[in-house]
Design a protein around this motif. Structure first.
Motif, short mmCIF file in Angstrom:
data_model
loop_
_atom_site.label_atom_id
_atom_site.label_comp_id
_atom_site.label_asym_id
_atom_site.label_seq_id
_atom_site.Cartn_x
_atom_site.Cartn_y
_atom_site.Cartn_z
N LYS A 25 0.85 -1.20 0.00
CA LYS A 25 0.00 0.00 0.00
C LYS A 25 0.88 1.25 0.00
O LYS A 25 1.90 1.29 0.68
N PRO A 26 0.48 2.25 -0.74
CA PRO A 26 1.26 3.49 -0.71
C PRO A 26 1.01 4.25 0.60
O PRO A 26 0.03 3.98 1.31
N PHE A 27 1.88 5.14 0.92
CA PHE A 27 1.73 6.08 2.04
C PHE A 27 1.82 5.42 3.41
O PHE A 27 1.24 5.89 4.36
N GLN A 61 -7.35 12.08 6.89
CA GLN A 61 -8.36 12.78 6.13
C GLN A 61 -8.96 13.95 6.91
O GLN A 61 -9.50 14.87 6.32
N GLN A 62 -8.85 13.92 8.22
CA GLN A 62 -9.45 14.97 9.03
C GLN A 62 -8.73 16.30 8.84
O GLN A 62 -9.36 17.32 8.62
N ALA A 63 -7.42 16.33 8.94
CA ALA A 63 -6.70 17.61 8.88
C ALA A 63 -5.38 17.45 8.13
O ALA A 63 -4.32 17.56 8.70
N SER A 64 -5.47 17.12 6.86
CA SER A 64 -4.23 16.98 6.09
C SER A 64 -4.41 17.60 4.72
O SER A 64 -5.49 17.64 4.16
N SER A 65 -3.30 18.06 4.23
CA SER A 65 -3.31 18.56 2.86
C SER A 65 -2.05 18.05 2.18
O SER A 65 -1.00 17.91 2.81
N PRO A 66 -2.14 17.76 0.88
CA PRO A 66 -0.98 17.24 0.16
C PRO A 66 0.16 18.25 0.11
O PRO A 66 -0.05 19.46 0.18
N VAL A 67 1.38 17.70 0.00
CA VAL A 67 2.58 18.53 -0.10
C VAL A 67 3.33 18.10 -1.35
O VAL A 67 3.58 16.91 -1.54
N LYS A 120 9.36 9.68 11.28
CA LYS A 120 8.19 9.81 12.17
C LYS A 120 7.11 8.84 11.72
O LYS A 120 6.94 8.58 10.53
N GLN A 121 6.37 8.32 12.67
CA GLN A 121 5.23 7.47 12.34
C GLN A 121 4.05 8.39 12.00
O GLN A 121 3.60 9.15 12.86
N CYS A 122 3.62 8.32 10.78
CA CYS A 122 2.52 9.19 10.32
C CYS A 122 1.18 8.61 10.78
O CYS A 122 1.04 7.40 10.92
N PRO A 123 0.20 9.48 10.97
CA PRO A 123 -1.14 9.00 11.34
C PRO A 123 -1.72 8.12 10.24
O PRO A 123 -1.34 8.24 9.08
N SER A 124 -2.65 7.26 10.62
CA SER A 124 -3.28 6.37 9.64
C SER A 124 -4.08 7.20 8.64
O SER A 124 -4.40 8.36 8.87
N GLN A 125 -4.44 6.55 7.53
CA GLN A 125 -5.15 7.27 6.47
C GLN A 125 -6.49 7.82 6.93
O GLN A 125 -6.91 8.87 6.49
N THR A 178 10.07 19.32 -4.62
CA THR A 178 10.72 20.00 -5.75
C THR A 178 10.88 19.10 -6.97
O THR A 178 11.13 19.60 -8.07
N ASN A 179 10.71 17.78 -6.80
CA ASN A 179 10.76 16.86 -7.94
C ASN A 179 9.39 16.67 -8.58
O ASN A 179 9.24 15.87 -9.50
N GLY A 180 8.38 17.35 -8.05
CA GLY A 180 7.04 17.24 -8.61
C GLY A 180 6.23 16.09 -8.05
O GLY A 180 5.14 15.80 -8.53
N PHE A 181 6.74 15.40 -7.03
CA PHE A 181 6.02 14.29 -6.41
C PHE A 181 5.12 14.83 -5.31
O PHE A 181 5.56 15.62 -4.48
N THR A 182 3.87 14.39 -5.29
CA THR A 182 2.93 14.85 -4.27
C THR A 182 2.87 13.83 -3.15
O THR A 182 2.62 12.65 -3.38
N HIS A 183 3.10 14.30 -1.93
CA HIS A 183 3.01 13.47 -0.73
C HIS A 183 1.66 13.73 -0.09
O HIS A 183 1.16 14.85 -0.11
N THR A 184 1.06 12.70 0.49
CA THR A 184 -0.30 12.85 1.04
C THR A 184 -0.35 13.80 2.22
O THR A 184 -1.37 14.45 2.44
N THR A 185 0.73 13.87 3.00
CA THR A 185 0.74 14.74 4.19
C THR A 185 2.12 15.34 4.36
O THR A 185 3.10 14.89 3.76
N LEU A 186 2.20 16.31 5.22
CA LEU A 186 3.49 16.89 5.58
C LEU A 186 4.38 15.83 6.24
O LEU A 186 5.58 15.77 5.99
N CYS A 187 3.78 14.97 7.03
CA CYS A 187 4.52 13.90 7.70
C CYS A 187 5.20 12.98 6.67
O CYS A 187 6.37 12.67 6.78
N SER A 188 4.46 12.55 5.65
CA SER A 188 5.06 11.66 4.64
C SER A 188 6.13 12.40 3.83
O SER A 188 7.13 11.82 3.43
#
Length: 167
Positions: A80-82, A137-143, A128-133, A146-156
């Motif tokens: 699974k990703p993320f 979803q409650q308070a996350s925004s993608p990041v 860091k251990q990131c919160p579960s998916q 600089t390589n153009g890859f989108t991470h699901t959260t700041l933590c990832s």
């Protein structure tokens, strides 16, 4: 009871005779009908070959065939990703527990060593251990990096940055 012994002796002798037989692969090699699996790959795809002879015979026509280890190939799961990264006792970082499990299987087959998780190794100190998916979803925004890859959260993103520094 006596009939069972006769049947067992017959079956045992049949399989001994069967094992002594050889089969030919595409007119190239004569290999024993012996099941002694080995793991190899053809163009990067892992296959379990019936025995070393079959792998060697395949190599004679396809030089890209590689031997990896004795035994059935480790099962490659679709990870699974993320997921949060993990480290082993040697300081190697895996981007997920799933990939660690795959590496653990290969390490056991190739080197007869068991890998252990070790999140205290120096390479894992910035991970860091990131919160579960679901909680993400409650308070996350993608990041976007600089390589153009989108991470699901700041933590990832921070974990990917941590791992990139080690490479």
């Amino acid at each position: 009871m006596t009939n069972n012994k006769v049947v067992l002796i017959f079956v045992f002798n049949f399989f001994r005779l069967f094992e002594a037989l050889n089969f030919t692969l595409a007119g190239k090699c004569s290999c024993p009908m012996k099941i002694d699996p080995v793991c190899g790959s053809v163009s990067g795809i892992h296959y379990t070959f019936m025995n070393q002879c079959v792998l060697n015979c395949t190599q004679s026509t396809k030089p890209e065939v590689l031997y990896h280890y004795d035994g059935v190939c480790c099962r490659l799961e679709h990870c699974k990703p993320f997921e949060s990264p993990v480290c082993d006792q040697y300081g190697r970082v895996y981007s997920s527990r799933c990939l660690f499990n795959q590496a653990q299987c290969v390490e056991l087959r190739q080197k007869n060593r068991h890998l252990k998780l070790d999140m205290n190794s120096p390479n894992c100190q910035c991970i860091k251990q990131c919160p579960s998916q679901t909680s993400m979803q409650q308070a996350s925004s993608p990041v976007c990096d600089t390589n153009g890859f989108t991470h699901t959260t700041l933590c990832s993103f921070l974990n990917a940055k941590c791992i990139a520094k080690m490479v």
